[in-house]
Design a protein around this motif. Structure first.
Motif, short mmCIF file in Angstrom:
data_model
loop_
_atom_site.label_atom_id
_atom_site.label_comp_id
_atom_site.label_asym_id
_atom_site.label_seq_id
_atom_site.Cartn_x
_atom_site.Cartn_y
_atom_site.Cartn_z
N CYS A 114 7.87 -5.08 2.95
CA CYS A 114 7.04 -5.85 2.02
C CYS A 114 7.46 -5.67 0.57
N THR A 115 7.87 -4.47 0.18
CA THR A 115 8.27 -4.26 -1.21
C THR A 115 9.65 -4.85 -1.50
N ASN A 119 5.18 -10.06 -4.80
CA ASN A 119 5.62 -11.03 -3.80
C ASN A 119 5.15 -12.44 -4.13
N CYS A 165 2.09 -9.55 4.35
CA CYS A 165 2.23 -8.36 3.51
C CYS A 165 1.02 -8.19 2.59
N SER A 175 1.94 -4.75 -2.59
CA SER A 175 3.09 -5.63 -2.80
C SER A 175 2.68 -7.05 -3.19
#
Length: 284
Positions: free
Chosen positions: A270-271, A213, A202, A209
């Motif tokens: 990814c978010t 993350n 990601c 993101s």
């Protein structure tokens, strides 16, 4: 589809992370159709590791070979009730499906019932953490089975696909209990491996993101430090370099899997990673 790790890379992952060679030593031969009536049983699942199925007295559940799941399937070959539990890898496409989409897919299974559903059939839906169920209660006198349930149970890297038919709700509930009670023996280690892979992918594909993350994984039980300490309890020669080598060799396949998603789906996956990390942290 998410591509599988190449054999050489997979060997490193198996030997060092989840010790599947050791799992084979105690996993029964599925061709023997092991019964779960009297004892639990442990089997190997591709990309997931060993899973221990709980004892289920009276359900008459046995194991068998499946060509559609990651490993042995669970079946109830009884005339009075039927059940099937198949285990598949929880890949990136599963993560981007909404609850409504998953429920719709479960409802599609009822289109194949014989006799067909009546025109006014009402399907009962129940959703809870890591579990979705759709049930039809057939009140027709001609019905072979009164209760039919299609369900999904998610545990870490695994999705358990369940279908049960019986003449009492207790039997169907027992099938779901077997799935919910299954224990993924190296769940935390496998998820640490995968979440590290997810975050790195990601960072490349959805750079916006990255900060959230990396913060989320650093405060989770899925860090490299945790993983190294856990694996070294069984293999003192394991190093952080071996871990990073194994994951680096497998990263390209996951990057390819992300490329197969639409830009919107990639963004969603990814978010939402911090949420998935939080949910996985409570599993055991």
């Amino acid at each position: 589809m998410e591509k599988k790790v190449k054999p050489l890379d997979r060997c490193v992952f198996i030997a060092c992370l989840v010790q599947l060679a050791g799992a084979f030593a105690f996993a029964p031969d599925v061709r023997a159709q092991t019964s779960l009536d009297t004892a639990e049983a442990t089997f190997e699942y591709d990309g997931i590791g060993p899973i221990t199925w709980p004892k289920s007295p009276g359900l008459k559940a046995i194991t068998g070979v499946s060509h559609f799941s990651s490993g042995p399937t669970i079946r109830c070959p009884e005339y009075v009730h039927q059940c099937a539990i198949d285990v598949v890898l929880r890949n990136v496409r599963y993560y981007v499906r909404t609850e409504q989409q998953l429920i719709a897919e479960l409802k599609e299974q009822f289109d194949q019932l014989d006799p067909p559903l009546p025109a006014n059939a009402k399907l009962r839906t129940h959703a809870s953490a890591g579990r979705l169920e759709v049930t039809f209660v057939d009140e027709r006198p001609s019905a072979k089975y009164r209760f039919t349930t299609a369900a999904l149970v998610t545990r870490g890297p695994a999705v358990m696909q369940i279908f049960a038919q019986s003449n009492d709700s207790v039997t169907n509930a027992s099938v779901l209990t077997v799935a919910a009670g299954a224990k993924i023996l190296h769940l935390r280690e496998v998820m640490a491996y995968r979440f590290g892979q997810y975050v790195r992918a990601c960072n490349q594909k959805v750079p916006a993101s990255k900060t959230a993350n990396e913060r989320a994984i650093a405060s989770s039980p899925f860090t490299d430090v945790y993983m190294l300490a856990s694996v070294r309890q069984r293999d003192s020669t394991f190093t952080l370099d071996l871990l990073r080598e194994a994951r680096a060799n497998a990263d390209k396949s996951f990057l390819d899997a992300l490329d197969e998603l639409t830009p919107k789906e990639r963004g969603v996956f990814c978010t939402r990673l911090p949420n998935h990390l939080k949910d996985a942290s409570s599993e055991h």
